[in-house]
Design a protein around this motif. Sequence first.
Motif, PDB file in Angstrom:
ATOM      1  N   SER A  36       0.733  -1.348   0.095  1.00 28.76           N
ATOM      2  CA  SER A  36      -0.013  -0.092  -0.153  1.00 28.76           C
ATOM      3  C   SER A  36       0.792   1.225  -0.046  1.00 28.76           C
ATOM      4  O   SER A  36       0.378   2.254  -0.575  1.00 28.76           O
ATOM      5  N   ILE A  37       1.944   1.221   0.429  1.00 34.35           N
ATOM      6  CA  ILE A  37       3.034   2.568   0.722  1.00 34.35           C
ATOM      7  C   ILE A  37       3.241   2.977  -0.739  1.00 34.35           C
ATOM      8  O   ILE A  37       3.078   4.119  -1.019  1.00 34.35           O
ATOM      9  N   ARG A  38       3.935   1.893  -1.332  1.00 34.32           N
ATOM     10  CA  ARG A  38       4.251   2.293  -2.627  1.00 34.32           C
ATOM     11  C   ARG A  38       3.361   2.344  -3.740  1.00 34.32           C
ATOM     12  O   ARG A  38       3.350   3.296  -4.469  1.00 34.32           O
ATOM     13  N   ALA A  39       2.158   1.910  -3.746  1.00 31.21           N
ATOM     14  CA  ALA A  39       0.817   2.218  -4.191  1.00 31.21           C
ATOM     15  C   ALA A  39       0.486   3.651  -4.042  1.00 31.21           C
ATOM     16  O   ALA A  39       0.075   4.029  -4.956  1.00 31.21           O
ATOM     17  N   THR A  40       0.291   3.990  -2.732  1.00 37.66           N
ATOM     18  CA  THR A  40      -0.183   5.442  -2.361  1.00 37.66           C
ATOM     19  C   THR A  40       0.998   6.467  -3.365  1.00 37.66           C
ATOM     20  O   THR A  40       0.280   7.588  -3.793  1.00 37.66           O
ATOM     21  N   MET A  41       1.919   6.336  -3.388  1.00 37.03           N
ATOM     22  CA  MET A  41       3.158   7.327  -3.981  1.00 37.03           C
ATOM     23  C   MET A  41       2.856   7.019  -5.394  1.00 37.03           C
ATOM     24  O   MET A  41       2.638   8.059  -5.966  1.00 37.03           O
TER      25      MET A  41
ATOM     26  N   VAL B 244       1.224  13.631   0.082  1.00 40.69           N
ATOM     27  CA  VAL B 244       0.997  12.244  -0.287  1.00 40.69           C
ATOM     28  C   VAL B 244       2.272  11.567   0.092  1.00 40.69           C
ATOM     29  O   VAL B 244       2.247  10.663   0.768  1.00 40.69           O
ATOM     30  N   PHE B 245       3.433  12.015  -0.162  1.00 42.39           N
ATOM     31  CA  PHE B 245       4.552  11.318  -0.100  1.00 42.39           C
ATOM     32  C   PHE B 245       4.840  11.335   1.499  1.00 42.39           C
ATOM     33  O   PHE B 245       5.716  10.326   2.071  1.00 42.39           O
ATOM     34  N   LEU B 246       4.795  12.308   2.114  1.00 42.88           N
ATOM     35  CA  LEU B 246       5.181  12.551   3.468  1.00 42.88           C
ATOM     36  C   LEU B 246       4.255  11.761   4.446  1.00 42.88           C
ATOM     37  O   LEU B 246       4.452  11.360   5.393  1.00 42.88           O
ATOM     38  N   VAL B 247       2.839  11.779   4.152  1.00 44.53           N
ATOM     39  CA  VAL B 247       1.785  11.274   5.125  1.00 44.53           C
ATOM     40  C   VAL B 247       1.191  10.347   4.330  1.00 44.53           C
ATOM     41  O   VAL B 247       0.249  10.228   3.424  1.00 44.53           O
ATOM     42  N   ARG B 248       1.922   8.983   4.784  1.00 41.85           N
ATOM     43  CA  ARG B 248       1.466   7.731   3.511  1.00 41.85           C
ATOM     44  C   ARG B 248       1.155   6.759   4.611  1.00 41.85           C
ATOM     45  O   ARG B 248       1.746   6.123   5.598  1.00 41.85           O
TER      46      ARG B 248
END
Length: 284
Positions: free
Chosen positions: A239-244, A280-284
């Motif tokens: 999910s983290i890489r997907a969010t970015m 988005v990259f900071l708050v993931r």
Amino acid sequence: MTLVLIGGAMWGCNATISKLLMNNYGVEPLWLACVREFFAGLLFLAVGGIMSPIKLAGAAKDVRSYPKYLMLALCCVLIGQVSYLQSINWTNSGTATILQSLNLLVVLAWVCIMSHRMPRKREAIGVALAFIGTVLIATGGNLSTLALPPQGLAWGAANAIATSALSILPTAMIAKWGNFVTNGIMFLISGVLLCPFVQPWAHLPKFDVASVSMLLFTVVLGTFGAYALFMAGVMRIGSIRATMLGTIEPVTATLTAVLFTGVVFGPADLVGFALIIAMVFLVR
């Protein structure tokens, strides 16, 4: 990564296509929300029934969960879809999608409350960037005026809250019945709830081949297909890489808005967009 990028890009294109349907063919946001939710819900359930028929049957037989299904449909899908389309209607697809990204701040607040902690330094910087970015978008860099209609900002805020609810509330149901079954139930119920008020069969816009094609895209590819591809990617990369990588959605929405709807973004808008994407990259 490719699955996530394609899914996110399709979501971004979906926003601009929705704007074209509303601007060029007089499609009302509520009409589009109703039709999109109803038929996308059927697609989700059909695929869910093929992939996991036991889970679909179990969800249908779980009568005690019916009130929960209704609550999730209202809070996560109906309000989210209607507010998103209204935000696009009052502003544009790029701005509406950027405002939707602010849902991460609501999720962050929820996580901090539930884990009894304060935001970390990186998260606090993200919050500050999001605030500055939103002010720049809302004012166009001139703090004495509003560059966006207040209605557009209000619908954008409502959409951010509803999108955060979609990230938080259905998690137990998804773990029990799966993504496709859960989304199918929520989307179908939401579409059915809107039907008596919207009566889409009685207020058909004057469609041609191009508009029918766009409507099919927004249901089949822009809603169902985008979600299926994005979630398939999340299962493979996390999910983290997907969010970015998912930041491709507002980028695509902004580019297609410029190319196909004639929207012109000023320097303050672009800086605001960049700050919110950085959040988005900071708050993931």
